[in-house]
Design an enzyme around this catalytic site. Structure first.
Site, PDB file in Angstrom:
ATOM      1  N   TYR B 105       0.841  -1.195   0.000  1.00  0.00           N
ATOM      2  CA  TYR B 105       0.000   0.000   0.000  1.00  0.00           C
ATOM      3  C   TYR B 105       0.877   1.246   0.000  1.00  0.00           C
ATOM      4  O   TYR B 105       1.924   1.265   0.656  1.00  0.00           O
ATOM      5  CB  TYR B 105      -0.891   0.045   1.245  1.00  0.00           C
ATOM      6  CG  TYR B 105      -2.033  -0.931   1.243  1.00  0.00           C
ATOM      7  CD1 TYR B 105      -3.296  -0.562   0.798  1.00  0.00           C
ATOM      8  CD2 TYR B 105      -1.845  -2.224   1.710  1.00  0.00           C
ATOM      9  CE1 TYR B 105      -4.345  -1.465   0.811  1.00  0.00           C
ATOM     10  CE2 TYR B 105      -2.897  -3.143   1.722  1.00  0.00           C
ATOM     11  CZ  TYR B 105      -4.144  -2.751   1.275  1.00  0.00           C
ATOM     12  OH  TYR B 105      -5.180  -3.644   1.295  1.00  0.00           O
ATOM     13  N   TYR B 144      -0.241  -9.938   0.408  1.00  0.00           N
ATOM     14  CA  TYR B 144       0.799  -9.404   1.292  1.00  0.00           C
ATOM     15  C   TYR B 144       0.705 -10.062   2.666  1.00  0.00           C
ATOM     16  O   TYR B 144      -0.359 -10.520   3.075  1.00  0.00           O
ATOM     17  CB  TYR B 144       0.698  -7.880   1.416  1.00  0.00           C
ATOM     18  CG  TYR B 144      -0.629  -7.356   1.904  1.00  0.00           C
ATOM     19  CD1 TYR B 144      -0.911  -7.266   3.268  1.00  0.00           C
ATOM     20  CD2 TYR B 144      -1.601  -6.934   1.011  1.00  0.00           C
ATOM     21  CE1 TYR B 144      -2.116  -6.771   3.714  1.00  0.00           C
ATOM     22  CE2 TYR B 144      -2.814  -6.439   1.453  1.00  0.00           C
ATOM     23  CZ  TYR B 144      -3.071  -6.360   2.796  1.00  0.00           C
ATOM     24  OH  TYR B 144      -4.274  -5.883   3.223  1.00  0.00           O
ATOM     25  N   ARG B 154      -2.716 -11.997   3.422  1.00  0.00           N
ATOM     26  CA  ARG B 154      -4.051 -11.628   2.914  1.00  0.00           C
ATOM     27  C   ARG B 154      -4.176 -12.052   1.452  1.00  0.00           C
ATOM     28  O   ARG B 154      -3.269 -11.815   0.650  1.00  0.00           O
ATOM     29  CB  ARG B 154      -4.258 -10.102   2.967  1.00  0.00           C
ATOM     30  CG  ARG B 154      -4.452  -9.442   4.323  1.00  0.00           C
ATOM     31  CD  ARG B 154      -5.574  -9.965   5.191  1.00  0.00           C
ATOM     32  NE  ARG B 154      -6.829 -10.366   4.566  1.00  0.00           N
ATOM     33  CZ  ARG B 154      -7.810  -9.555   4.167  1.00  0.00           C
ATOM     34  NH1 ARG B 154      -7.696  -8.263   4.310  1.00  0.00           N
ATOM     35  NH2 ARG B 154      -8.916 -10.038   3.633  1.00  0.00           N
ATOM     36  N   HIS B 157      -7.074  -8.562  -2.793  1.00  0.00           N
ATOM     37  CA  HIS B 157      -8.396  -7.976  -2.552  1.00  0.00           C
ATOM     38  C   HIS B 157      -8.399  -6.487  -2.856  1.00  0.00           C
ATOM     39  O   HIS B 157      -7.360  -5.826  -2.808  1.00  0.00           O
ATOM     40  CB  HIS B 157      -8.851  -8.215  -1.104  1.00  0.00           C
ATOM     41  CG  HIS B 157      -7.980  -7.546  -0.087  1.00  0.00           C
ATOM     42  ND1 HIS B 157      -6.801  -8.104   0.364  1.00  0.00           N
ATOM     43  CD2 HIS B 157      -8.087  -6.357   0.556  1.00  0.00           C
ATOM     44  CE1 HIS B 157      -6.226  -7.301   1.239  1.00  0.00           C
ATOM     45  NE2 HIS B 157      -6.981  -6.212   1.368  1.00  0.00           N
ATOM     46  N   HIS B 159     -10.598  -2.997  -1.629  1.00  0.00           N
ATOM     47  CA  HIS B 159     -11.530  -2.455  -0.636  1.00  0.00           C
ATOM     48  C   HIS B 159     -12.532  -1.528  -1.310  1.00  0.00           C
ATOM     49  O   HIS B 159     -12.169  -0.749  -2.196  1.00  0.00           O
ATOM     50  CB  HIS B 159     -10.778  -1.612   0.405  1.00  0.00           C
ATOM     51  CG  HIS B 159      -9.794  -2.367   1.235  1.00  0.00           C
ATOM     52  ND1 HIS B 159     -10.095  -2.853   2.487  1.00  0.00           N
ATOM     53  CD2 HIS B 159      -8.510  -2.718   1.007  1.00  0.00           C
ATOM     54  CE1 HIS B 159      -9.028  -3.457   2.992  1.00  0.00           C
ATOM     55  NE2 HIS B 159      -8.044  -3.390   2.111  1.00  0.00           N
TER      56      HIS B 159
END
Lengths: 169, 235
Positions: B105, B144, B154, B157, B159
């Site tokens: 991120y 990640y 995770r 995905h 959000h």
């Protein structure tokens, strides 16, 4: 009939959609009884929750082109948030003046919904939602305290002693 | 026909996660221990904010920054926003955020040892059209690690945040990708009790959304809570 999409946590990186100006609901030029709402969010150990998104929505004054009636603010490194808005007024009657709050955070798989009421409002005594809470101490978890002429403060506790009353709507 | 101030119907059993989900460590000190107070829905709950592209600009291509292509696999995501009665939810804002192709991120708190991509910021928003359809272009996010348990990763995905037409319809969720082996091991995905509800969080590969010689396409629909046929009491 279809079934509503499942909620998932907002996670720790939601700031990628953050616009810090959203914490000021008067930024488009709304005029009126301008107030500041501050608060903190703490967890079951009393530790500040530093990565939450706090959202507020109010129906008084009504939303307009210059008043979104909605705001979002992060909790900072001390678990604190701060909104500037217009004070809800008689438009909420017979409910007492209030602001709806949604809390999203890492570790919350769905929003926690609650409300903020204002200290010293006569309608607090007869408000239909506050009246559902029999325990006066529990009721007080929803009532922001006046800290100056135009500022109110509410501490939100996610878990444990003095846990905030959350709502299922 | 439900009006725009009719109360929302109760949540379907098993369709939503519980905040008390022990396998997801961050819930331990954050989930309330008291039963939520069921309140009657008033205009505060049945109405909600409205966002317009005029004031909140649409950014339907997350794969480009300052005219430069982000690294990774470009994808198109398209779908429909509707309520539980299959009524389209038109002109509603969808906020989007995600990791880059390397699983990182663009966020100061993300310490994963994977590269930041200067051409991928990973945040945006789009609006549904008059029939509830939305579409955007992005880069397929990478998996990640996180520290929930030993060797925790995770699944890929994206959000999303949607507002719908009332504060009681507000939803934040995550979209997953078909065939991801990490789904079986992910406590956040598995926080949704019902298998069908869980699997609705997985996008479907769609050859009709796929753009020839350009990008794979995925279909993902959002369903928001339906409203009762009778209006709520005022106040």
């Amino acid at each position: 009939m279809l079934v509503a999409t499942a909620s998932q946590t907002i996670g720790p990186y939601w700031h990628l959609i953050e616009d810090v100006t959203w914490a000021d609901l008067t930024r488009f030029g709304a005029k009126g009884n301008r107030i500041v709402l501050t608060g903190t969010v703490t967890d079951g150990a009393g530790t500040p929750v530093t990565d939450a998104a706090i959202e507020i929505w109010q129906t008084s004054p009504a939303a307009s082109d210059i008043f979104p009636a909605f705001g979002r603010c992060r909790t900072d490194g001390t678990g604190s948030f701060r909104f500037t808005t217009l004070k809800p007024g008689p438009g909420n009657a017979p409910q007492a003046p209030h602001v709806a709050i949604s809390i999203f955070a890492r570790g919350l798989l769905k929003a926690l919904m609650t409300r903020l009421y204002f200290q010293d409002e006569p309608l607090n005594e007869t408000d239909p939602v506050l009246s559902m809470i029999e325990d006066a101490a529990r009721r007080r978890t929803l009532i922001a305290q006046k800290v100056s002429a135009a500022a109110w403060h509410l501490d939100i506790r996610l878990q444990g002693e003095n846990e905030t009353v959350f709502m299922d709507i | 026909m439900p009006t725009e101030t009719a109360p929302f119907r109760p949540i379907e059993a098993g369709s939503q996660p519980a905040n008390d989900t022990p396998s997801y460590g961050s819930t331990h000190l954050r989930h309330p221990t008291r039963l939520a107070l069921r309140i009657p829905q008033t205009v505060t709950e049945t109405t909600g904010p409205r966002f317009t592209p005029a004031r909140f600009s649409s950014t339907p291509d997350l794969s480009m920054t300052n005219g430069k292509q982000a690294l990774g696999e470009r994808i198109i995501v398209r779908g429909r926003v509707a309520d539980e009665d299959n009524r389209p939810v038109p002109h509603t804002m969808i906020e989007i955020w995600q990791a880059n192709a390397a699983g990182r991120y663009d966020h100061p708190d993300d310490r994963h040892d994977a590269p930041v991509d200067p051409h991928f910021r990973g945040g945006g928003r789009v609006f549904s059209d008059a029939d509830g359809w939305y579409q955007f272009v992005t880069i397929k996010p990478g998996a990640y690690p996180w520290h929930n348990h030993r060797n925790a990763w995770r699944p890929n995905h994206i959000h999303y945040s949607l507002f719908g037409t009332g504060f009681g319809q507000r939803i934040i969720t995550q979209m997953y990708f078909p065939g991801d082996p990490l789904l079986a091991l992910d406590p956040i995905y598995h926080s949704v009790p019902g298998q069908a509800a869980r699997e609705r969080l997985i996008a479907a590969f769609d050859i009709d959304i796929t753009a020839p010689d350009w990008a794979l396409g995925y279909r993902f629909d959002f369903i928001l809570r339906g409203r009762n046929a009778t209006p709520t009491e005022q106040g």
